[in-house]
Design a protein around this motif. Sequence first.
Motif, PDB file in Angstrom:
ATOM      1  N   ALA A 145       0.933  -1.134   0.028  1.00 14.77           N
ATOM      2  CA  ALA A 145       0.078  -0.258   0.327  1.00 14.77           C
ATOM      3  C   ALA A 145       0.715   0.741   0.044  1.00 14.77           C
ATOM      4  O   ALA A 145       0.568   2.347   0.141  1.00 14.77           O
ATOM      5  N   THR A 146       1.927   1.011   0.206  1.00 13.33           N
ATOM      6  CA  THR A 146       3.023   2.145  -0.076  1.00 13.33           C
ATOM      7  C   THR A 146       3.514   2.462  -1.278  1.00 13.33           C
ATOM      8  O   THR A 146       4.651   1.744  -1.765  1.00 13.33           O
ATOM      9  N   PRO A 147       3.365   3.681  -1.426  1.00  9.72           N
ATOM     10  CA  PRO A 147       4.187   3.744  -2.979  1.00  9.72           C
ATOM     11  C   PRO A 147       5.573   3.527  -2.554  1.00  9.72           C
ATOM     12  O   PRO A 147       6.298   4.407  -1.889  1.00  9.72           O
ATOM     13  N   GLY A 148       5.830   3.624  -4.404  1.00  5.33           N
ATOM     14  CA  GLY A 148       7.199   3.180  -4.611  1.00  5.33           C
ATOM     15  C   GLY A 148       8.256   2.407  -4.109  1.00  5.33           C
ATOM     16  O   GLY A 148       9.165   1.735  -3.966  1.00  5.33           O
ATOM     17  N   HIS A 149       6.546   0.911  -3.953  1.00  7.78           N
ATOM     18  CA  HIS A 149       7.091  -0.336  -2.831  1.00  7.78           C
ATOM     19  C   HIS A 149       7.857  -1.328  -4.424  1.00  7.78           C
ATOM     20  O   HIS A 149       8.058  -0.835  -5.765  1.00  7.78           O
ATOM     21  N   PHE A 150       9.051  -2.743  -3.670  1.00  4.17           N
ATOM     22  CA  PHE A 150       9.752  -2.787  -4.652  1.00  4.17           C
ATOM     23  C   PHE A 150       8.841  -3.759  -5.552  1.00  4.17           C
ATOM     24  O   PHE A 150       9.470  -3.977  -6.741  1.00  4.17           O
ATOM     25  N   ALA A 151       7.486  -4.022  -5.706  1.00  6.98           N
ATOM     26  CA  ALA A 151       6.764  -4.958  -6.859  1.00  6.98           C
ATOM     27  C   ALA A 151       5.662  -3.376  -7.084  1.00  6.98           C
ATOM     28  O   ALA A 151       4.806  -4.092  -7.787  1.00  6.98           O
ATOM     29  N   GLU A 152       5.739  -1.754  -7.753  1.00  3.86           N
ATOM     30  CA  GLU A 152       4.504  -1.429  -7.864  1.00  3.86           C
ATOM     31  C   GLU A 152       5.238  -1.167  -8.726  1.00  3.86           C
ATOM     32  O   GLU A 152       3.361  -1.541  -9.931  1.00  3.86           O
ATOM     33  N   ASP A 153       5.971  -1.682  -9.986  1.00  3.84           N
ATOM     34  CA  ASP A 153       6.249  -1.747 -11.563  1.00  3.84           C
ATOM     35  C   ASP A 153       5.085  -3.405 -12.029  1.00  3.84           C
ATOM     36  O   ASP A 153       4.688  -3.438 -13.173  1.00  3.84           O
ATOM     37  N   LEU A 154       5.272  -4.277 -10.950  1.00  4.45           N
ATOM     38  CA  LEU A 154       4.249  -5.020 -11.021  1.00  4.45           C
ATOM     39  C   LEU A 154       3.512  -4.829 -10.847  1.00  4.45           C
ATOM     40  O   LEU A 154       2.213  -5.546 -11.756  1.00  4.45           O
ATOM     41  N   ILE A 155       2.954  -4.225 -10.060  1.00  4.53           N
ATOM     42  CA  ILE A 155       1.119  -4.586  -9.313  1.00  4.53           C
ATOM     43  C   ILE A 155       0.279  -3.443  -9.092  1.00  4.53           C
ATOM     44  O   ILE A 155      -0.534  -3.457  -8.699  1.00  4.53           O
ATOM     45  N   ALA A 169       0.693 -14.242 -10.067  1.00  8.39           N
ATOM     46  CA  ALA A 169      -1.093 -14.530  -9.911  1.00  8.39           C
ATOM     47  C   ALA A 169      -1.178 -13.769 -11.237  1.00  8.39           C
ATOM     48  O   ALA A 169      -2.573 -13.966 -11.622  1.00  8.39           O
ATOM     49  N   LEU A 170      -0.632 -12.774 -11.621  1.00  4.46           N
ATOM     50  CA  LEU A 170      -0.464 -12.424 -13.008  1.00  4.46           C
ATOM     51  C   LEU A 170      -0.713 -13.335 -14.434  1.00  4.46           C
ATOM     52  O   LEU A 170      -1.555 -13.375 -15.355  1.00  4.46           O
ATOM     53  N   GLU A 171       0.362 -14.283 -13.931  1.00  6.74           N
ATOM     54  CA  GLU A 171      -0.349 -15.177 -15.035  1.00  6.74           C
ATOM     55  C   GLU A 171      -1.168 -16.178 -14.981  1.00  6.74           C
ATOM     56  O   GLU A 171      -2.506 -15.966 -16.377  1.00  6.74           O
ATOM     57  N   LEU A 172      -1.346 -16.642 -14.071  1.00  2.00           N
ATOM     58  CA  LEU A 172      -2.567 -17.477 -13.553  1.00  2.00           C
ATOM     59  C   LEU A 172      -4.030 -16.572 -13.759  1.00  2.00           C
ATOM     60  O   LEU A 172      -5.279 -17.277 -13.810  1.00  2.00           O
ATOM     61  N   GLY A 173      -4.107 -14.919 -13.496  1.00  2.00           N
ATOM     62  CA  GLY A 173      -5.091 -14.599 -13.525  1.00  2.00           C
ATOM     63  C   GLY A 173      -6.078 -14.339 -12.564  1.00  2.00           C
ATOM     64  O   GLY A 173      -6.879 -14.267 -12.445  1.00  2.00           O
ATOM     65  N   ALA A 174      -5.232 -14.526 -11.405  1.00  2.78           N
ATOM     66  CA  ALA A 174      -5.768 -14.221  -9.409  1.00  2.78           C
ATOM     67  C   ALA A 174      -5.793 -13.277  -9.011  1.00  2.78           C
ATOM     68  O   ALA A 174      -4.911 -12.662  -9.569  1.00  2.78           O
ATOM     69  N   VAL A 198      -4.816 -10.561  -7.375  1.00  2.00           N
ATOM     70  CA  VAL A 198      -3.526 -10.240  -6.290  1.00  2.00           C
ATOM     71  C   VAL A 198      -3.172  -9.904  -4.827  1.00  2.00           C
ATOM     72  O   VAL A 198      -2.461 -10.220  -4.227  1.00  2.00           O
ATOM     73  N   SER A 199      -4.418  -9.404  -4.918  1.00  2.00           N
ATOM     74  CA  SER A 199      -4.335  -8.585  -3.445  1.00  2.00           C
ATOM     75  C   SER A 199      -4.769 -10.153  -2.585  1.00  2.00           C
ATOM     76  O   SER A 199      -4.460 -10.142  -1.877  1.00  2.00           O
ATOM     77  N   LYS A 200      -5.437 -11.088  -2.727  1.00  2.00           N
ATOM     78  CA  LYS A 200      -6.001 -12.402  -1.933  1.00  2.00           C
ATOM     79  C   LYS A 200      -4.524 -13.698  -1.718  1.00  2.00           C
ATOM     80  O   LYS A 200      -4.029 -13.870  -0.930  1.00  2.00           O
ATOM     81  N   VAL A 201      -4.060 -13.221  -3.460  1.00  2.00           N
ATOM     82  CA  VAL A 201      -2.473 -14.125  -2.851  1.00  2.00           C
ATOM     83  C   VAL A 201      -1.645 -13.319  -1.764  1.00  2.00           C
ATOM     84  O   VAL A 201      -1.332 -14.269  -0.845  1.00  2.00           O
ATOM     85  N   SER A 202      -1.497 -11.925  -1.503  1.00  3.67           N
ATOM     86  CA  SER A 202      -0.736 -11.535  -0.861  1.00  3.67           C
ATOM     87  C   SER A 202      -0.804 -11.609   0.286  1.00  3.67           C
ATOM     88  O   SER A 202      -0.572 -11.954   1.626  1.00  3.67           O
ATOM     89  N   MET A 203      -2.705 -11.331   0.524  1.00  4.39           N
ATOM     90  CA  MET A 203      -3.038 -11.913   2.192  1.00  4.39           C
ATOM     91  C   MET A 203      -2.953 -13.457   2.895  1.00  4.39           C
ATOM     92  O   MET A 203      -2.948 -13.229   3.454  1.00  4.39           O
ATOM     93  N   ALA A 204      -2.946 -14.181   1.138  1.00  7.19           N
ATOM     94  CA  ALA A 204      -2.875 -15.403   1.820  1.00  7.19           C
ATOM     95  C   ALA A 204      -1.359 -15.384   2.420  1.00  7.19           C
ATOM     96  O   ALA A 204      -0.961 -16.248   3.406  1.00  7.19           O
ATOM     97  N   VAL A 205      -0.275 -15.036   1.676  1.00 10.09           N
ATOM     98  CA  VAL A 205       1.541 -14.921   1.801  1.00 10.09           C
ATOM     99  C   VAL A 205       1.103 -13.924   3.434  1.00 10.09           C
ATOM    100  O   VAL A 205       1.606 -15.287   4.361  1.00 10.09           O
ATOM    101  N   ALA A 206       0.808 -13.097   3.885  1.00 13.81           N
ATOM    102  CA  ALA A 206       1.079 -12.871   4.885  1.00 13.81           C
ATOM    103  C   ALA A 206      -0.208 -13.531   6.425  1.00 13.81           C
ATOM    104  O   ALA A 206       0.709 -13.923   7.147  1.00 13.81           O
ATOM    105  N   TRP A 207      -0.975 -14.353   6.074  1.00 18.55           N
ATOM    106  CA  TRP A 207      -1.300 -15.764   6.531  1.00 18.55           C
ATOM    107  C   TRP A 207      -0.808 -16.424   7.096  1.00 18.55           C
ATOM    108  O   TRP A 207      -0.808 -17.359   7.843  1.00 18.55           O
ATOM    109  N   GLY A 208       0.013 -17.073   6.035  1.00 19.81           N
ATOM    110  CA  GLY A 208       1.013 -18.522   6.146  1.00 19.81           C
ATOM    111  C   GLY A 208       1.963 -17.940   7.113  1.00 19.81           C
ATOM    112  O   GLY A 208       2.668 -18.826   7.547  1.00 19.81           O
ATOM    113  N   ASP A 209       2.311 -16.546   6.983  1.00 23.15           N
ATOM    114  CA  ASP A 209       3.594 -16.066   7.404  1.00 23.15           C
ATOM    115  C   ASP A 209       2.740 -16.321   9.331  1.00 23.15           C
ATOM    116  O   ASP A 209       3.672 -16.862  10.813  1.00 23.15           O
TER     117      ASP A 209
END
Length: 436
Positions: A162-172, A371-376, A378-389
């Motif tokens: 949610a922070t502008p300039g994060h390392f994956a901003e160009d992607l998502i 996620a982008l390739e499969l059309g999933a 992105v926000s849900k996949v990101s939170m899935a990683v967060a909850w896994g952690d």
Amino acid sequence: MLAAAAKPFVNLVEKYLPDPFVFVLALTIVVMGAAVFMLQQPVTQVLEYWGGGFWSLLTFSMQMLLVLVSGHMLASTVIMKNALNTIARLAASPGKAIVLVTLVSMLASWLNWGFGLVVGALFAKAIALRIEVDYRLLVASAYSGFVVWHGGLAGSVPLTIATPGHFAEDLIGVVNTSDTLFSPLNMTLLAILFVIMPVVNRAMMPPEAERVYVEAKHLKEPEPPTPSGHISPAEKLERNSILALLAGLAGVAYLCLHFTKGGTLNLNIINFVFLFLAIILHGTPERLLHSMQQAIQGASGIVLQFPFYAGIMAIMVQSGLARELSQWLISAATADTLALYSFLSAGIVNMLIPSGGGQWAVQAPVVLPAALELGADVSKVSMAVAWGDAWTNLIQPFWALPVLAIAGLKARDIMGFCLVQLLITGIIISAVLMVL
């Protein structure tokens, strides 16, 4: 039924789980071996990764040490003892004690993970001073609240993207917290866990004959020495309340400036709050220092073990082992199952890289393109990683160390209960990720 189901886990862990330091030593050897034999990395290169990263968590280690010490000092003040005891009176029975400490810990962890770790452990001690309840389960219940931290206001992954300039901003791009922290998915998970976790912990309460209690004398802090005889000028300064008050007020003034200018509640600010409130409420430097001496006794695990975890993280990241592991774990995923696979993979990787931000830096380059390739989503996949952690933190000694130090227990005392919590929360989170 759940108490009976938990018993084999508790017995197994009490017999065979070594001290967390032994665990981290074994983990170091396993990760080194994996990098050498699976990725064909030269032994000398792996040793350089390990030694070069060994001290990379010094700042964080000091922060965690201060979380433990400053929180302990604040809780040992008369005012805070009285406040904790007042809330603890709501626990009129052992069952209510378990439920109450779980809810308080979960709420505190949702606000901020560092706050939750300290408050849960301190509140468990306050309750144990008032009522006879299985102390192992009580502390395990306090620690279980930590499972919601990455879905809370200080979650590393949702705040990063949610922070502008994060390392994956160009992607998502920039992903608003309304799509992550305050999404229907996350709010549903939080609501379910806030209901289920207290019930699960209460249901694990052992039969009366098998409960383990702790004597109040082992929980009470020793009182500071009372002055007697001639007092030297140096001792007069140590017992002077004006110095402590002025320093404390300066700290409070800074905090007011910090928050009025839009500052947020991070780990440094939590430590600042704990420390300067402790200075004010103890009243004199002597009482504060006496409290610190008591608090520091349980900090050896953090000092000794965190550098080893830093070395493990360095090997995982620099050798490419973490990336390879993540790719393998999600290789069979589809658009519908990617969130579930990401959650499970994050849970496994978290055992080796127990840092939310560090883990995201490793897994984001794997799960986001997938996620982008499969059309999933992105926000849900990101939170899935967060909850896994957050999920496997329940059995990760790295995060349990501050809680165990405050409570005066060993990892084997609570991990049997934590295993049951891990299984149940894993089923719940997996089901919600598949349904929503």
